[in-house]
Design a protein around this motif. Structure first.
Motif, mmCIF file in Angstrom:
data_model
loop_
_atom_site.group_PDB
_atom_site.id
_atom_site.type_symbol
_atom_site.label_atom_id
_atom_site.label_comp_id
_atom_site.label_asym_id
_atom_site.label_seq_id
_atom_site.Cartn_x
_atom_site.Cartn_y
_atom_site.Cartn_z
ATOM 1 N N PHE A 123 -9.021 1.184 -4.354
ATOM 2 C CA PHE A 123 -8.448 2.303 -5.106
ATOM 3 C C PHE A 123 -7.632 3.193 -4.166
ATOM 4 C CE2 PHE A 123 -8.363 6.576 -6.813
ATOM 5 C CZ PHE A 123 -8.109 6.388 -8.167
ATOM 6 N N THR A 124 -8.174 3.468 -2.996
ATOM 7 C CA THR A 124 -7.482 4.357 -2.064
ATOM 8 C C THR A 124 -6.190 3.723 -1.564
ATOM 9 O OG1 THR A 124 -9.643 5.227 -1.407
ATOM 10 C CG2 THR A 124 -7.773 5.778 -0.004
ATOM 11 N N ARG A 125 -6.183 2.425 -1.368
ATOM 12 C CA ARG A 125 -4.952 1.748 -0.964
ATOM 13 C C ARG A 125 -3.893 1.821 -2.068
ATOM 14 N NH1 ARG A 125 -5.368 -0.970 3.739
ATOM 15 N NH2 ARG A 125 -7.494 -1.176 4.576
ATOM 16 N N VAL A 126 -4.338 1.664 -3.310
ATOM 17 C CA VAL A 126 -3.402 1.821 -4.433
ATOM 18 C C VAL A 126 -2.872 3.253 -4.465
ATOM 19 C CG1 VAL A 126 -3.215 1.828 -6.954
ATOM 20 C CG2 VAL A 126 -4.423 -0.041 -5.800
ATOM 21 N N LEU A 127 -3.758 4.218 -4.244
ATOM 22 C CA LEU A 127 -3.349 5.620 -4.229
ATOM 23 C C LEU A 127 -2.349 5.893 -3.109
ATOM 24 C CD1 LEU A 127 -3.612 8.561 -5.206
ATOM 25 C CD2 LEU A 127 -5.627 8.776 -3.709
ATOM 26 N N LYS A 128 -2.571 5.326 -1.931
ATOM 27 C CA LYS A 128 -1.646 5.508 -0.814
ATOM 28 C C LYS A 128 -0.253 4.983 -1.177
ATOM 29 C CE LYS A 128 -3.196 4.455 3.381
ATOM 30 N NZ LYS A 128 -3.103 5.687 4.189
ATOM 31 N N GLY A 129 -0.209 3.837 -1.843
ATOM 32 C CA GLY A 129 1.077 3.297 -2.274
ATOM 33 C C GLY A 129 1.744 4.181 -3.313
ATOM 34 N N HIS A 130 0.933 4.699 -4.234
ATOM 35 C CA HIS A 130 1.433 5.605 -5.269
ATOM 36 C C HIS A 130 2.042 6.855 -4.623
ATOM 37 C CE1 HIS A 130 1.287 7.488 -9.338
ATOM 38 N NE2 HIS A 130 1.204 8.598 -8.614
ATOM 39 N N ILE A 131 1.350 7.420 -3.652
ATOM 40 C CA ILE A 131 1.829 8.628 -2.979
ATOM 41 C C ILE A 131 3.097 8.333 -2.181
ATOM 42 C CG2 ILE A 131 1.279 10.340 -1.202
ATOM 43 C CD1 ILE A 131 -1.672 10.079 -2.068
ATOM 44 N N ALA A 132 3.147 7.159 -1.537
ATOM 45 C CA ALA A 132 4.334 6.801 -0.753
ATOM 46 C C ALA A 132 5.586 6.784 -1.626
ATOM 47 C CB ALA A 132 4.127 5.444 -0.089
ATOM 48 N N LEU A 133 5.451 6.251 -2.827
ATOM 49 C CA LEU A 133 6.603 6.217 -3.734
ATOM 50 C C LEU A 133 6.906 7.609 -4.271
ATOM 51 C CD1 LEU A 133 8.663 4.328 -5.005
ATOM 52 C CD2 LEU A 133 7.088 3.983 -6.919
ATOM 53 N N ALA A 134 5.877 8.353 -4.611
ATOM 54 C CA ALA A 134 6.060 9.688 -5.182
ATOM 55 C C ALA A 134 6.752 10.637 -4.218
ATOM 56 C CB ALA A 134 4.708 10.267 -5.602
ATOM 57 N N THR A 135 6.588 10.425 -2.920
ATOM 58 C CA THR A 135 7.123 11.346 -1.920
ATOM 59 C C THR A 135 8.388 10.826 -1.243
ATOM 60 O OG1 THR A 135 5.649 10.373 -0.258
ATOM 61 C CG2 THR A 135 4.860 12.329 -1.417
ATOM 62 N N LEU A 136 8.898 9.709 -1.699
ATOM 63 C CA LEU A 136 10.031 9.070 -1.039
ATOM 64 C C LEU A 136 11.327 9.866 -1.213
ATOM 65 C CD1 LEU A 136 10.916 6.431 0.463
ATOM 66 C CD2 LEU A 136 11.537 5.531 -1.802
ATOM 67 N N LYS A 137 12.107 9.966 -0.156
ATOM 68 C CA LYS A 137 13.481 10.451 -0.220
ATOM 69 C C LYS A 137 14.397 9.246 -0.050
ATOM 70 C CE LYS A 137 12.954 15.187 1.582
ATOM 71 N NZ LYS A 137 11.482 15.284 1.557
#
Length: 607
Positions: A438-452
């Protein structure tokens, strides 16, 4: 028109045994050795009316994407990674072989397997020009004859086929649309004129709905009126729609520059254009090949043009973006109430998937603003959660057992926006492996959400950002990371997407997409975290040389913190999670009942 979800099975493995003999008998009548059945209807819709579920009738497979090739002595099912397990459960292996459509499409399979001299049929209303071109190439390679049928043999064999829908088309007011139909038609007409075309044939119902600012209910969970349109280069247009769908208010709303005619008149209109030698723009990926063939035979000049409505429909205007934000606030409050119910009332093992889906539906339906669900909820407990497009029925219904994970993917249709959200929650105590994944999925989700990212970036180029935390552990998922979402239209909308598959469409400000990485352990559990995001206008980066776009997350509901291994998060990731939950808490607090405030505070606490 809101209809409650039904959990009765829509198909079963007996379909192939019952229906293939009937289909093959009809094929024999038409002197066909084989027939290609796409999932698509005549409008290239993803979600289709009951009468158009030809693939399901013939095979038992009820997924939203796939195809079949039926020969007299063999049958093959084609699906992608989303449906690897489902297709084997529904399409009987006694009758079907299974092929991954991303590796071998039906045309490629026919090129290698169809007998020389055989007659392979297809319905020219169900295949776009681009698809038929591939089938013709396969026919040339293998030496079979490709036959455009005048009557679909599935329709002829399907004796209790439902009737086509005739629900009324209604105005979608400018307070939600943000731009008048007249202004849209003028802008699109100018693009048509640039190609040298006299008119464009618009065949996709979402584009027709967007162009004329109308909505309907012909397609379950998508507010679409089924119809076609011809848009002339001067901005005048003809809307082709069944007369039964046209109420007293519609002609006046559309105005004098729009001629409303029966959809059955499309053929006559195309003949007229052909006789005039008109240049007609069509999208080869969307237009039924029959329409294109009819235009050519009548003397028209075909101009290939990507659906001119698709990109402006996808890049939402300010009114539509603000409407989406407001819709997600209301929808997020409903989902939050449901998450509280899950956490307090569904932990003992007495609740099952159907009851949970019904509970969320009932909470959403408390809002007078809800017009429909945006799709039937994916309510998956335990092993069923590992089926990423699972649809619960009375046959598959499973309890939410302690020690398992429960995945709920759902959404609502509101006049000001379409929502789509997935949350994964533990039932009882989760395992360490579950929390890691779950945390790995969350890390990926955050990476996309914060991307410039700079202008010109495609979803294909950024897909790996969401997968890296899983790839680092030798894990992955077999679906796209993000799909486009309409504005009170389809929950799946192109041309934008975030996926491994190549996609040349650059992300544009105003585009709404999903951010939904996941992980699925077959026969055990599934994990997905999905929020909707909006592409923001480019802006300078302090100290940088190029302006960058970002994503604004508009979905607001708690992400389960009991599944987060905080030691796997970086400081920036932890800050994002805390900031997100602070925003959820601040925005939704006025809508959250007082009796769940303590739970809500805990669910959105800082970690």
């Amino acid at each position: 028109m809101f209809q409650h979800q039904s959990f009765d099975p829509v198909s079963d493995r007996s379909f192939a045994g019952k229906h293939l003999p009937l289909l093959r008998a009809e094929m024999k009548k038409q002197n066909l050795d084989g027939f290609v059945i796409p999932h698509d209807d005549e409008y290239q819709n993803e979600y289709i009316p009951a009468y158009a579920e030809r693939l399901m009738w013939a095979t038992g497979f009820s997924g939203s994407a796939g195809a079949a090739v039926i020969l007299q002595d063999k049958a093959v099912m084609f699906t992608d990674g989303r449906y690897t397990l489902q297709v084997r459960q529904q399409a009987d292996s006694d009758y079907f072989d299974y092929v991954d459509i991303t590796e071998t499409a039906p045309d490629a399979w026919l090129a290698e397997n169809a007998a020389k001299g055989s007659r392979i049929g297809y319905d020219p209303m169900l295949h776009a020009t681009a698809g038929v071109k591939k089938l013709k190439a396969a026919a040339e390679k293998a030496g079979f004859e490709l036959v455009a049928v005048s009557q679909n043999p599935v329709d002829a064999a399907w004796k209790d086929q439902p009737a086509a829908p005739l629900t009324p088309a209604k105005p979608h007011e400018i307070e939600f649309a943000g731009k008048s139909s007249e202004d849209k038609r003028k802008e699109i007409a100018a693009e048509i004129a640039k190609t040298g075309a006299d008119a464009a044939l618009i065949t996709a119902p979402p584009s027709v709905a967007w162009l004329f600012n109308i909505r309907g209910a012909d397609v379950s969970r998508s507010p679409l009126p089924l119809g076609r349109a011809l848009l002339n280069k001067d901005g005048t247009a003809t809307l082709f729609i069944a007369p039964e769908k046209v109420g007293n208010e519609l002609p006046g709303f559309l105005g004098d520059a729009v001629d409303v005619r029966a959809e059955s008149d499309v053929g006559v209109a195309l003949q007229k254009l052909g006789k005039e030698g008109a240049k007609v723009a069509v999208d080869p990926a969307l237009a039924p090949s029959k329409y294109v063939d009819d235009l050519k035979e009548a003397g028209a000049v075909i101009v290939d043009m990507t659906d001119p409505c698709a990109l402006p429909r996808a890049a939402k205007n300010d009114t539509e973006v603000e409407g989406a934000r407001e819709a997600h606030i209301r929808d997020g409050a409903a989902v939050t109430k449901f998450l509280h119910w899950l956490d307090t009332q569904a932990q003992s093992g007495d609740v099952d998937e159907i009851r949970a889906a019904q509970k969320l539906e009932s909470i959403r339906a408390e809002s007078d603003d809800l017009r429909d669900l945006s799709f039937d909820s994916i309510s998956g407990a335990g092993a069923n959660g590992a089926l990423c497009h699972y649809r619960v029925s009375t046959q598959s219904n499973a309890p939410l057992k302690p020690g398992s994970l429960y995945l709920i993917d759902s959404g609502g249709q509101y006049l000001d926006g379409t929502t789509d959200i997935t949350r994964t929650v533990p039932i009882g105590e989760p395992s360490d492996e579950m929390r890691d994944r779950f945390t790995r999925v969350l890390k990926g989700h955050i990476a996309l959400a914060t991307l410039k990212f700079p202008a010109g970036t495609t979803g294909h180029q950024i897909d790996m950002i969401a997968r890296k935390p899983l790839w680092d552990a030798g894990l992955d998922y077999d679906h796209g990371t993000g799909h486009g979402v309409g504005s009170f239209l389809g929950v799946h909308e192109g041309p934008q997407r975030i996926a491994k598959a190549p996609n040349s469409q650059a992300l544009k400000p105003g585009m709404i997409l999903s951010n939904e990485p996941g992980y699925y352990k077959a026969n055990e559990y599934g994990i997905r975290i999905e929020n909707l995001i909006v592409v923001t206008p480019p802006k300078p980066v302090p100290g940088g040389e190029r302006e960058m776009m970002e994503f604004e997350t508009i979905t607001l509901a708690p992400i389960n913190l009991d599944l987060v291994k905080t030691d796997l998060l970086t400081e920036d990731e932890r800050q994002w999670l805390n900031d997100y939950h602070a925003r959820v808490r601040e925005t939704l607090s006025p809508l959250v009942p007082a009796e769940i405030k303590d739970w809500f505070e805990k669910a959105t606490r800082a970690v």
